[in-house]
Motif scaffolding. Structure first.
Motif, PDB file in Angstrom:
ATOM      1  N   LEU A  57      -3.776   3.954  -0.698  1.00 32.97           N
ATOM      2  CA  LEU A  57      -4.276   3.077  -1.943  1.00 32.97           C
ATOM      3  C   LEU A  57      -3.520   1.712  -1.438  1.00 32.97           C
ATOM      4  O   LEU A  57      -2.339   1.618  -1.378  1.00 32.97           O
ATOM      5  N   ILE A  58      -4.458   0.885  -1.514  1.00 37.82           N
ATOM      6  CA  ILE A  58      -3.883  -0.609  -1.038  1.00 37.82           C
ATOM      7  C   ILE A  58      -4.249  -1.668  -2.359  1.00 37.82           C
ATOM      8  O   ILE A  58      -5.324  -1.651  -3.049  1.00 37.82           O
ATOM      9  N   LEU A  91      -9.001   2.531  -1.776  1.00 39.33           N
ATOM     10  CA  LEU A  91      -8.792   4.160  -1.733  1.00 39.33           C
ATOM     11  C   LEU A  91      -9.496   4.528  -0.543  1.00 39.33           C
ATOM     12  O   LEU A  91     -10.624   5.074  -0.374  1.00 39.33           O
ATOM     13  N   THR A  92      -8.561   5.075   0.607  1.00 40.79           N
ATOM     14  CA  THR A  92      -9.084   5.627   1.881  1.00 40.79           C
ATOM     15  C   THR A  92      -8.385   7.125   1.861  1.00 40.79           C
ATOM     16  O   THR A  92      -7.199   7.167   1.633  1.00 40.79           O
ATOM     17  N   ASP A 152       0.918  -1.195  -0.021  1.00 38.05           N
ATOM     18  CA  ASP A 152      -0.058   0.047   0.092  1.00 38.05           C
ATOM     19  C   ASP A 152       0.831   1.408  -0.035  1.00 38.05           C
ATOM     20  O   ASP A 152       2.044   1.200   0.326  1.00 38.05           O
ATOM     21  N   PHE A 153       0.081   2.363  -0.463  1.00 34.38           N
ATOM     22  CA  PHE A 153       0.812   3.606  -0.648  1.00 34.38           C
ATOM     23  C   PHE A 153       0.144   4.640  -0.028  1.00 34.38           C
ATOM     24  O   PHE A 153      -0.990   4.962  -0.045  1.00 34.38           O
ATOM     25  N   THR A 154       0.700   5.531   0.967  1.00 29.02           N
ATOM     26  CA  THR A 154       0.213   6.739   1.393  1.00 29.02           C
ATOM     27  C   THR A 154       0.688   7.898   1.061  1.00 29.02           C
ATOM     28  O   THR A 154       1.960   7.953   1.270  1.00 29.02           O
TER      29      THR A 154
END
Length: 217
Positions: free
Chosen positions: A78-79, A109-110, A65-67
């Protein structure tokens, strides 16, 4: 005096290398081990098996995941992960055991709120949207033997996701992470056997628990 100065400089260097806080513009990349535990509810398998329903097993997989930190407190995550699940019969189909298998790809997406971006331990909460893709669906040998060669298709899903997590700094760049999500996933399975089509509505709604490591860029 020189020894004192040396140790003073050493202490300053250690403090400078202490874990740094997350801040605006940072990119956080995590690798986690996931447990995906459906809390499924199923309708009947109609029209042929009105007394039957289905269950879906837990699955385990790696996840990336990327934050991106939009501000010191606000991030977007986004995971990316994919898991394989087995569908088993219940009720009048219980004796068949496994009915089908499918791979699930649920990019989510959070938007997150990070409560203590300057702390070593940083809790956060988030909410967002999920799009779930089902692929490589396949009926089991037991189902094919019982009712004939069957083609299985599951409808993709759009739903919401909520999460809570915790980052814990290990160094100035590397941190540990634990994350829990609830994802709203609803699908309809279509089972085609010759000219007969059966359908079953399933709310998967998994709880997704992730534990892993991350790096700050």
């Amino acid at each position: 005096m020189r020894i004192s100065t040396f140790f003073g400089l050493g202490t300053a260097a250690l403090l400078a290398a202490a874990p740094a806080h997350a801040e605006k513009g940072d990119v956080l990349v995590r690798v986690r081990a996931l447990m995906v535990a459906p809390t499924e509810k199923s309708g009947p398998v109609t029209p042929s098996f009105p007394g039957a329903h289905v269950a879906v097993n837990n699955s385990y997989a790696p996840e990336l995941d990327f934050t991106y930190m939009v501000t010191n407190h606000i991030g977007t995550e986004l995971i990316l992960a994919t898991t394989k699940h087995h569908v088993s019969g219940r009720g009048s189909l219980d004796s068949l055991g496994r009915l089908a298998g499918t791979w699930v790809l649920p990019p989510t997406l959070t938007a997150q709120y990070h409560f203590a971006p300057q702390a070593k331990i940083r809790p956060y909460v988030g909410a967002g949207i999920n799009y779930t893709i089902f692929y490589s669906e396949k009926s089991s040998d037991a189902l094919d033997a019982a009712i004939g060669q069957t083609k299985v298709r599951l409808k993709d899903s759009v739903g919401y996701a909520v999460q809570a997590g915790l980052d814990f700094d290990l160094t100035s760049k590397i941190f540990a992470n634990i994350d829990v999500k609830y994802i709203d996933i609803d699908t309809t399975a279509r089972l085609t056997t010759g000219s007969t089509v059966n359908r079953v509505r399933v709310s998967l709604d998994p709880i997704v628990v992730g534990v892993g490591l991350g790096m700050r860029f």
